[in-house]
Design an enzyme around this catalytic site. Structure first.
Site, mmCIF file in Angstrom:
data_model
loop_
_atom_site.group_PDB
_atom_site.id
_atom_site.type_symbol
_atom_site.label_atom_id
_atom_site.label_comp_id
_atom_site.label_asym_id
_atom_site.label_seq_id
_atom_site.Cartn_x
_atom_site.Cartn_y
_atom_site.Cartn_z
ATOM 1 N N THR A 1 0.756 -1.180 0.106
ATOM 2 C CA THR A 1 -0.031 0.052 -0.032
ATOM 3 C C THR A 1 0.930 1.412 -0.026
ATOM 4 O O THR A 1 2.173 1.407 0.576
ATOM 5 C CB THR A 1 -0.790 -0.046 1.243
ATOM 6 N N CYS A 2 0.464 2.131 -0.812
ATOM 7 C CA CYS A 2 0.981 3.453 -0.843
ATOM 8 C C CYS A 2 0.158 4.592 -0.178
ATOM 9 O O CYS A 2 0.037 5.872 -0.979
ATOM 10 C CB CYS A 2 1.478 3.864 -2.343
ATOM 11 N N ILE A 3 -0.671 4.527 0.804
ATOM 12 C CA ILE A 3 -1.572 5.494 1.255
ATOM 13 C C ILE A 3 -0.411 6.435 2.079
ATOM 14 O O ILE A 3 0.796 6.414 2.210
ATOM 15 C CB ILE A 3 -2.425 4.911 2.320
#
Length: 628
Positions: free
Chosen positions: A424-426
């Protein structure tokens, strides 16, 4: 909107305000009253004044003296309190009836009593009533001895399988289900050379491996390797997508059991952009000088003193916000990690500098708890890989998006052995890196607490579409219903969209009579916009001074202090103690006061990890958990 009789009983100390027009002489019931949860906002906006307002408990069953419009606060001049007692009894009786009926319905079938011990009945509805009856009071037991759920889960530990042996007898003694051993190899230098090899404390990475990484992925157009030593921490980097331990399994051991070899003093760091220089990130990114954009000492971050093997991956333009783009960057990087794993497998045993053992222990007779971890799975770049062949690997892993984000039950040791590869690249401040799970604070705290029985960890993805969110959330509820715990934690990384299913998970668990504590970054920027009556026990993971996503890597992630607070809160809930209602607006002092209270009760000081830590995480980690 009117409230139910049950809800009125739960909020009988709240102000009594009419929800709609009511005629003179009506006997007030819950159907005449407004939900008190909306009052604070109305008061702030000057639309409601509660001075002199009676409580819901005061007015139930009393007569209204004159006709009033909606949102009228009920005061003594409007209600005939003298007429209340006789009527109130009827109202309270009516409110109690559903609970009694639910209790009667829930006790329809009870298992044959075991010889000795006691019979414990849990009533899911009716406010989580627990009834414990000495078996002797039942006139003796004539059936076959019954093995408790906990004992069934832990007896017969042949081959570390954790499967109960036939005819196993219940016991109150702690039982080891499975064990995980980590063998540590110290690295003091990383350099490039003609082959990848491990000599003493020096790791060499093969020159030219970059081309193979690029060629392995159609979406990767370039990859560079930077070896960052502590004296080079003030180096510019593109956004950090992940921090990973370098570890491998011995022999045929599977993730979560057996022996794992791990390199100390070095970590893999994935960073990158697309061809146009756009960072591979969504809600913010952490590009900048490494020493200024990493919250050192967080579970998911590098520790001061670590050497970084950092890849800077360039992927095709406009693929930075689609699942295949970040996945390609991670997969290309894992080719390097896997080559290191192969030489680590062959490393001489004499190079082991430290060994630690983690035991998964079941504790029959103690309160059963489950950890539910909501991980990103929103179908674009939000994805994770589950259960790879190697710790934090790619090979053999299944994307949680591709399996529908439905709950997957894993053991605590699988979590600690790298069963999650985080893609994830939140927002970087609240993102849980792969290394975070490798040393997950909540799992460690609950695993080693002798007062609770940790049954397992449930991983559930967070879909993008609301219908899918509620679909997987109902599966979470049914999963926990089948497990039958006394309490549960629900944690989530990130904030905003995923708070919808986060709240729904808590509701699905709570309505089954299971006590639940939620953990998330909230504060100012991540404040919850949804809620329900079961969200009474919450822990905010925020550490930033302004309560925002400050783009500092892992600044607002779950840390040991948060885990200790959450565990104390769940114990209080399961013991039937009152958890005070939170303040309406974020107040950082609440956290400080709670930490002080927990420290006073436990007699152990809790180290605050605000914006810096004085000790590397590895030192604190070993001191607290090694061989526990």
């Amino acid at each position: 909107m009117s409230i139910s009789a049950e809800y009125a009983e739960e909020h009988k100390s709240s102000p009594a305000v009419l929800c709609c027009r009511a005629e003179e002489g009506v006997v007030l019931s819950s159907h005449n009253l407004e939900d008190p949860e909306i009052f604070d906002d109305l008061v702030d906006q000057g639309l409601l004044k509660l001075d002199g307002c009676l409580t819901i408990g005061d007015v139930l069953g009393a007569k209204l003296l004159k006709t009033c419009d909606s949102l009228t606060p009920l005061t003594k001049d409007l209600v005939a309190l003298a007429d209340k007692p006789a009527e109130a009894a009827k109202v309270e009786e009516a409110a109690a009836a559903p609970a009694v009926a639910a209790a009667a319905a829930s006790v329809g079938a009870v298992a044959a009593p075991a010889l000795g011990g006691s019979l414990k009945i849990h009533i899911g509805e009716g406010k989580g009533i627990d009834i414990q009856i000495p078996v002797g009071a039942l006139g003796g037991a004539s059936g076959v001895p019954v093995v408790s759920n906990a004992a069934q889960a832990v007896a017969g530990n042949a081959g570390n399988s954790g499967v109960a042996a036939p005819g196993a007898v219940a016991t109150d003694e702690e039982v080891v289900v499975r064990s995980l051993t980590r063998k540590h190899f110290k690295i003091t230098e990383v350099k490039r050379g003609p082959e990848t090899k491990l000599e003493g404390t020096v790791l060499t990475i093969r020159e030219g491996i970059e081309k193979e990484c690029v060629d392995s992925q159609k979406l990767v157009v370039d990859l560079k390797i930077d070896i960052i030593t502590p004296d080079q921490y003030h180096t510019y980097s593109n956004t950090i997508m992940d921090v990973q331990p370098i570890a491998t399994k011995e022999g045929d051991d599977e993730v979560g059991t057996g022996t794992t070899r791990v390199l100390d003093g070095v970590v893999m760091v994935v960073s990158g952009t697309d061809e146009n220089g756009v960072q591979i990130g969504e809600f913010g990114s952490s590009e900048g000088y490494l020493d200024e954009n990493i919250m050192w000492g967080r579970p998911g971050c590098p520790d001061k003193g670590d050497i970084f093997i950092k890849t800077n991956v360039t992927i095709k333009e406009k693929t930075n916000m689609e699942r295949p783009g970040p996945l390609a960057a991670h997969t290309a990087t894992d080719l390097i990690t896997d080559e290191i794993r192969k030489v680590l497998k062959k490393a001489d045993e004499s190079l082991v500098v430290d060994t630690e053992t983690f035991n998964q222990v079941r504790r029959p007779g103690k309160k059963k708890v489950v950890i539910v971890k909501e991980i990103m799975g929103q179908g674009a770049m939000h994805d994770n890989l589950l259960l790879p062949v190697e710790p934090v690997g790619v090979l053999g892993a299944k994307p949680n998006v591709d399996i529908g984000n439905v709950p997957v039950v894993v053991s605590p040791l699988e979590i600690l052995d790298g069963c999650i590869h985080a893609l994830t690249c939140i927002g970087p401040a609240s993102k849980e890196m792969s290394r975070h799970y490798w040393r997950e604070p909540l799992v460690l705290e609950v695993l080693h607490d002798h007062e609770v029985d940790l049954t397992g960890v449930v991983l559930v993805g967070s879909p993008q579409i609301n219908a899918e969110k509620f679909y997987v959330s109902r599966r979470v509820g049914m999963t926990l219903e089948a497990i039958g715990p006394d309490g549960a934690f629900v944690t989530t990384e990130g904030f905003g969209n995923n708070h919808i299913d986060f709240a729904s998970h808590i509701e699905q668990i709570g309505k089954r009579g299971i006590k639940v504590v939620g953990m998330s970054f909230c504060a100012n920027q991540g404040a919850l916009v949804v809620g329900n009556k079961y969200m009474t026990s919450m822990v905010d993971n925020n550490k930033s001074e302004g309560g925002i996503e400050n783009e500092i890597l892992a600044n607002n992630t779950l840390c040991t202090e948060d885990a200790i607070r959450a565990l104390s809160m769940l114990k209080a809930e399961m013991a039937g103690e009152e958890v005070k209602k939170a303040e309406r607006k974020w107040n950082p002092n609440v956290k400080t006061q709670n930490i002080e209270l927990v420290s006073n009760v436990t007699g152990k000081p809790i180290e605050l990890v605000e914006n810096e830590t004085s000790l590397p995480m590895s030192d604190k980690f070993k001191e607290k958990y090694m061989n526990a």
